[in-house]
Design a protein around this motif. Structure first.
Motif, PDB file in Angstrom:
ATOM      1  N   LEU A 206      -0.477   5.677  -1.164  1.00 32.77           N
ATOM      2  CA  LEU A 206      -1.387   5.268  -2.720  1.00 32.77           C
ATOM      3  C   LEU A 206      -0.701   5.509  -3.271  1.00 32.77           C
ATOM      4  O   LEU A 206      -1.512   5.603  -5.056  1.00 32.77           O
ATOM      5  CB  LEU A 206      -2.690   5.597  -2.176  1.00 32.77           C
ATOM      6  CG  LEU A 206      -3.068   4.357  -1.222  1.00 32.77           C
ATOM      7  CD1 LEU A 206      -4.509   4.690  -1.046  1.00 32.77           C
ATOM      8  CD2 LEU A 206      -2.950   2.948  -1.165  1.00 32.77           C
ATOM      9  N   THR A 207       0.759   6.835  -3.580  1.00 38.54           N
ATOM     10  CA  THR A 207       0.981   7.041  -5.350  1.00 38.54           C
ATOM     11  C   THR A 207       2.088   6.391  -5.521  1.00 38.54           C
ATOM     12  O   THR A 207       2.741   6.766  -6.743  1.00 38.54           O
ATOM     13  CB  THR A 207       1.512   8.115  -4.607  1.00 38.54           C
ATOM     14  OG1 THR A 207       2.934   8.081  -3.787  1.00 38.54           O
ATOM     15  CG2 THR A 207       1.006   9.443  -3.929  1.00 38.54           C
ATOM     16  N   ILE A 208       1.847   5.225  -4.874  1.00 34.03           N
ATOM     17  CA  ILE A 208       3.617   4.386  -5.093  1.00 34.03           C
ATOM     18  C   ILE A 208       2.530   2.870  -5.315  1.00 34.03           C
ATOM     19  O   ILE A 208       1.467   2.625  -4.694  1.00 34.03           O
ATOM     20  CB  ILE A 208       4.703   4.087  -4.656  1.00 34.03           C
ATOM     21  CG1 ILE A 208       3.959   3.931  -2.734  1.00 34.03           C
ATOM     22  CG2 ILE A 208       5.541   5.308  -4.372  1.00 34.03           C
ATOM     23  CD1 ILE A 208       5.159   3.492  -2.062  1.00 34.03           C
ATOM     24  N   ASN A 209       3.448   1.821  -5.748  1.00 32.86           N
ATOM     25  CA  ASN A 209       2.946   0.631  -6.170  1.00 32.86           C
ATOM     26  C   ASN A 209       4.439  -0.377  -6.299  1.00 32.86           C
ATOM     27  O   ASN A 209       5.030  -0.077  -6.352  1.00 32.86           O
ATOM     28  CB  ASN A 209       2.225   0.705  -8.030  1.00 32.86           C
ATOM     29  CG  ASN A 209       1.299  -1.047  -8.165  1.00 32.86           C
ATOM     30  OD1 ASN A 209       0.892  -1.399  -7.364  1.00 32.86           O
ATOM     31  ND2 ASN A 209       1.416  -1.274  -9.233  1.00 32.86           N
ATOM     32  N   PRO A 210       3.446  -1.420  -5.379  1.00 38.10           N
ATOM     33  CA  PRO A 210       2.387  -1.666  -4.468  1.00 38.10           C
ATOM     34  C   PRO A 210       2.272  -0.902  -3.853  1.00 38.10           C
ATOM     35  O   PRO A 210       3.612   0.185  -2.805  1.00 38.10           O
ATOM     36  CB  PRO A 210       2.588  -2.973  -4.238  1.00 38.10           C
ATOM     37  CG  PRO A 210       4.324  -3.049  -3.600  1.00 38.10           C
ATOM     38  CD  PRO A 210       4.752  -2.919  -4.801  1.00 38.10           C
ATOM     39  N   PRO A 211       1.565  -0.612  -2.798  1.00 35.74           N
ATOM     40  CA  PRO A 211       1.026   0.810  -1.273  1.00 35.74           C
ATOM     41  C   PRO A 211       1.774   0.190  -0.286  1.00 35.74           C
ATOM     42  O   PRO A 211       2.997  -0.690  -0.384  1.00 35.74           O
ATOM     43  CB  PRO A 211      -0.547   0.661  -0.942  1.00 35.74           C
ATOM     44  CG  PRO A 211      -0.658  -0.189  -2.784  1.00 35.74           C
ATOM     45  CD  PRO A 211      -0.267  -1.276  -2.888  1.00 35.74           C
ATOM     46  N   GLN A 212       2.598   1.347   0.107  1.00 38.53           N
ATOM     47  CA  GLN A 212       3.343   1.643   0.945  1.00 38.53           C
ATOM     48  C   GLN A 212       2.969   2.305   2.954  1.00 38.53           C
ATOM     49  O   GLN A 212       2.484   2.730   2.759  1.00 38.53           O
ATOM     50  CB  GLN A 212       4.689   1.890   0.733  1.00 38.53           C
ATOM     51  CG  GLN A 212       5.712   0.965   1.841  1.00 38.53           C
ATOM     52  CD  GLN A 212       7.397   1.440   1.525  1.00 38.53           C
ATOM     53  OE1 GLN A 212       7.331   2.698   1.076  1.00 38.53           O
ATOM     54  NE2 GLN A 212       8.443   0.779   0.413  1.00 38.53           N
ATOM     55  N   VAL A 213       3.682   1.214   3.869  1.00 37.53           N
ATOM     56  CA  VAL A 213       2.586   2.170   5.119  1.00 37.53           C
ATOM     57  C   VAL A 213       3.956   2.609   5.701  1.00 37.53           C
ATOM     58  O   VAL A 213       5.097   2.011   5.902  1.00 37.53           O
ATOM     59  CB  VAL A 213       2.749   0.299   6.411  1.00 37.53           C
ATOM     60  CG1 VAL A 213       2.166   1.471   7.444  1.00 37.53           C
ATOM     61  CG2 VAL A 213       1.399   0.216   5.664  1.00 37.53           C
ATOM     62  N   LEU A 214       4.025   3.853   5.897  1.00 41.98           N
ATOM     63  CA  LEU A 214       4.869   4.377   6.273  1.00 41.98           C
ATOM     64  C   LEU A 214       4.832   5.233   6.942  1.00 41.98           C
ATOM     65  O   LEU A 214       5.334   5.774   8.175  1.00 41.98           O
ATOM     66  CB  LEU A 214       4.598   6.463   5.480  1.00 41.98           C
ATOM     67  CG  LEU A 214       4.764   6.070   3.950  1.00 41.98           C
ATOM     68  CD1 LEU A 214       4.890   7.428   3.383  1.00 41.98           C
ATOM     69  CD2 LEU A 214       5.743   5.283   3.572  1.00 41.98           C
TER      70      LEU A 214
END
Length: 368
Positions: A206-214
């Motif tokens: 959630l530190t990037i936009n849009p959120p990304q699944v790692l």
């Protein structure tokens, strides 16, 4: 070190009674409460305790004590740049360990916590970098397992925990596998029975936009997108061969979940996959290897392997996820040296299964 092993299983009849309003129903006996309190004391004193969650067993230490995190890495043989997840048992505890909570985190917590979702957020100074793998972010999860919750509270509220296995091995979904890997390495193992889900939590950055699944898991991209009302993508690195990039989340960089034998995934139409696996089995047996296959209920009888294991009915993603790690462990128990697996669809929960399977195979996949 002598590892203490205690058994604590939640009585679901009691839990259901509590949900129906019988507030005096005791989920844990006084003896079990004492065991959990002792486990919490071990954590507060800098020790390590393996404990059950709804996903897999975790290897817990004090998340705010850098020496405890060092002990976790040592017990697992885990690279110290691989971040640990901080487990909490009260949403408000997140404010102490993070440097700001975006609205996306509140929305996801309301939808999926307690549950199998880990959120990556900016960390506060109280969290040592020994816990975060040197990163300025922290991975946070609120598990739904009631034993885990009681243990986390007893431990002071912040438990750093990767899966409770030797690094690189399949994650344990039963206490017997924790004992295989961790007996003599840690202070205590809480046996809470078999895990409900069987694969690690979804990790979303959630530190990037849009959120990304790692790391994909039970909470799918579609589920996250529906709550956030925006498309949530998956980092492509998690289903591609390992790179030299520093991991942003647990499990991204290194080979994981692997059986001792070599594992190869065969992808294609059913008849072609069965024929190719059987061709390879014949050659392996001629060379003196003991063989294994991960099949479905529909195809298991078609293989000539020494050890055949079914992941369940074709298309039953929950069954496949639930069984995967125990199947990989069972190949070790039966000394399988050459192992082949059918592939799984990448939709929904299948993305998580293939992510783990690819890691276990060292990205050895044959596409027909």
């Amino acid at each position: 070190m002598d590892t203490e092993i205690v058994k604590i299983e939640v009585n679901n009849d009691v839990v259901n009674a509590s949900a129906l309003g019988e507030k005096d129903a005791a989920i844990f006996s006084e003896e079990e409460k004492a065991c959990i309190a002792h486990a919490g004391e071990i954590i507060r004193n800098g020790g390590l305790v393996a404990f059950p969650t709804e996903t897999v067993y975790g290897l817990g230490g004090d998340a705010l004590n850098p020496e405890s995190s060092k002990k976790i890495y040592a017990a697992k043989g885990r690279p110290s740049d691989n971040p640990l997840i901080v487990h909490i048992a009260d949403f408000n505890d997140i404010y102490k360990i993070t440097a700001g909570i975006p609205e996306t985190a509140v929305k996801l917590a309301n939808a999926f916590w307690p549950g199998p979702l880990t959120m990556i957020l900016p960390k506060s100074d109280v969290v040592p970098k020994e816990t975060t793998g040197g990163l300025d972010t922290v991975a946070v999860r609120f598990p739904s397992d009631l034993v885990a919750q009681e243990f986390i509270r007893a431990a002071g509220g912040y438990v750093a925990a990767p899966s409770a296995n030797i690094s690189g091995r399949p994650s344990p979904t039963e206490a017997k596998y924790v004992i295989q890997d961790m007996d003599g390495r840690i202070d205590m193992i809480i046996d809470g029975g078999e895990n409900e889900i069987g694969l690690e939590s979804t990790i979303v950055d959630l530190t990037i936009n849009p959120p990304q699944v790692l790391r994909p898991g039970f909470i799918t991209n579609e589920m996250l997108s529906d709550v956030l009302n925006e498309k949530v993508e998956t980092d492509r690195a998690i289903i591609e061969a390992d790179s030299g990039i520093a991991p942003r989340a647990p499990g991204m960089k290194y080979r994981h979940y692997a059986p001792k034998g070599t594992l190869t995934i065969i992808e294609g139409e059913r008849e072609a996959v069965v024929a190719e696996i059987n061709r390879r089995l014949e050659a392996d047996k001629a060379d003196g290897f003991k063989t294994g296959v991960i099949a479905s209920d529909e195809t298991i009888e078609e293989y000539a392997a020494d050890v055949c294991k079914s992941s369940g009915k074709a298309g039953d993603q929950f069954a496949a996820a639930h069984r995967l790690y125990s199947i990989l462990r069972s190949f070790d128990d039966e000394n399988a040296e050459k192992i082949y697996s059918e592939s799984f669809a990448l939709d929904g929960f299948g993305a998580a299964i293939m992510n783990r399977l690819l890691k276990a195979a060292g990205h050895q996949i044959v596409r027909l």
